[in-house]
Design an enzyme around this catalytic site. Structure first.
Site, PDB file in Angstrom:
ATOM      1  N   GLY A   1     -23.724  33.245   8.785  1.00 21.10           N
ATOM      2  CA  GLY A   1     -24.393  34.244   7.953  1.00 21.10           C
ATOM      3  C   GLY A   1     -25.883  34.312   8.196  1.00 21.10           C
ATOM      4  O   GLY A   1     -26.477  35.391   8.183  1.00 21.10           O
ATOM      5  N   VAL A   2     -26.522  33.162   8.459  1.00 23.74           N
ATOM      6  CA  VAL A   2     -27.965  33.172   8.697  1.00 23.74           C
ATOM      7  C   VAL A   2     -28.310  33.959   9.960  1.00 23.74           C
ATOM      8  O   VAL A   2     -29.378  34.570  10.042  1.00 23.74           O
ATOM      9  CB  VAL A   2     -28.563  31.755   8.756  1.00 23.74           C
TER      10      VAL A   2
ATOM     11  N   HIS B   1     -19.176  26.630  15.274  1.00 19.35           N
ATOM     12  CA  HIS B   1     -19.038  27.368  13.997  1.00 19.35           C
ATOM     13  C   HIS B   1     -17.945  28.415  14.097  1.00 19.35           C
ATOM     14  O   HIS B   1     -18.248  29.602  14.171  1.00 19.35           O
ATOM     15  CB  HIS B   1     -20.361  28.037  13.653  1.00 19.35           C
TER      16      HIS B   1
ATOM     17  N   GLU C   1     -30.633  37.182  10.310  1.00 25.53           N
ATOM     18  CA  GLU C   1     -31.687  37.250  11.326  1.00 25.53           C
ATOM     19  C   GLU C   1     -31.582  38.536  12.141  1.00 25.53           C
ATOM     20  O   GLU C   1     -32.589  39.187  12.422  1.00 25.53           O
ATOM     21  CB  GLU C   1     -31.622  36.033  12.253  1.00 25.53           C
TER      22      GLU C   1
ATOM     23  N   ILE D   1     -16.515  31.984  13.427  1.00 23.38           N
ATOM     24  CA  ILE D   1     -17.130  32.909  12.474  1.00 23.38           C
ATOM     25  C   ILE D   1     -18.630  32.908  12.763  1.00 23.38           C
ATOM     26  O   ILE D   1     -19.244  31.845  12.875  1.00 23.38           O
ATOM     27  CB  ILE D   1     -16.885  32.468  11.015  1.00 23.38           C
TER      28      ILE D   1
END
Length: 150
Positions: free
Chosen positions: A59-60, A50, A64, A56
């Site tokens: 986002g998850v 990723h 978290e 990057i």
């Protein structure tokens, strides 16, 4: 009050590679606030996929990490009012609202989480969190967590 990684591990059940808070810079149980930190390094496993040519942070995982910082605050606040934690119970995520990922997070960034506990009632906690890199907001969200038996 500050907490190092060993003290964080005493509070959160998460472990590598899913423990996403490296340090707590400040906890103020009276005000219901925490400031915590995550050092984003190039050798994080998720960067392998990723994205390999332009890494990057997902986002998850930012969300978290924000939830973990809030969980630390919830536990410390319970301790501050002399409530005993039950080893069979955990703070678990019950809801996420108003999530915004405003800027990409890349290797070398230092995430600073600033969370505020807005409401605690009957084992439910509502909080809001902003995440900063170099003083700029990169993400924000509101969380609902429940203290439940697992």
């Amino acid at each position: 009050m500050q907490l190092n990684i060993q003290q964080i591990k005493e509070i959160l059940p998460h472990r590598y590679p899913f423990l996403l808070v490296d340090k707590v810079l400040e906890v103020d149980c009276d005000e219901g606030r925490i400031t915590a930190q995550k050092n984003v390094t190039a050798n994080e496993e998720f960067f392998n996929g990723h994205f390999p040519k332009q890494p990057i942070m997902p986002g998850v995982l930012i969300v978290e990490a924000m939830a973990q910082a809030t969980g630390i605050l919830g536990v410390k606040m319970m301790h501050s009012v002399n409530e005993q934690l039950d080893e069979k119970k955990l703070f678990v995520l019950a809801g996420i609202d108003k999530v915004r990922i405003k800027k990409p997070v890349v290797p070398g960034d230092i995430l600073i989480f600033e969370a505020k506990m807005n409401k605690i009632k009957r084992g439910m906690c509502k909080s809001s969190v902003e995440t900063f890199v170099d003083g700029e907001v990169v993400a924000s969200a509101e969380f609902l967590a429940a203290y439940r038996e697992m």
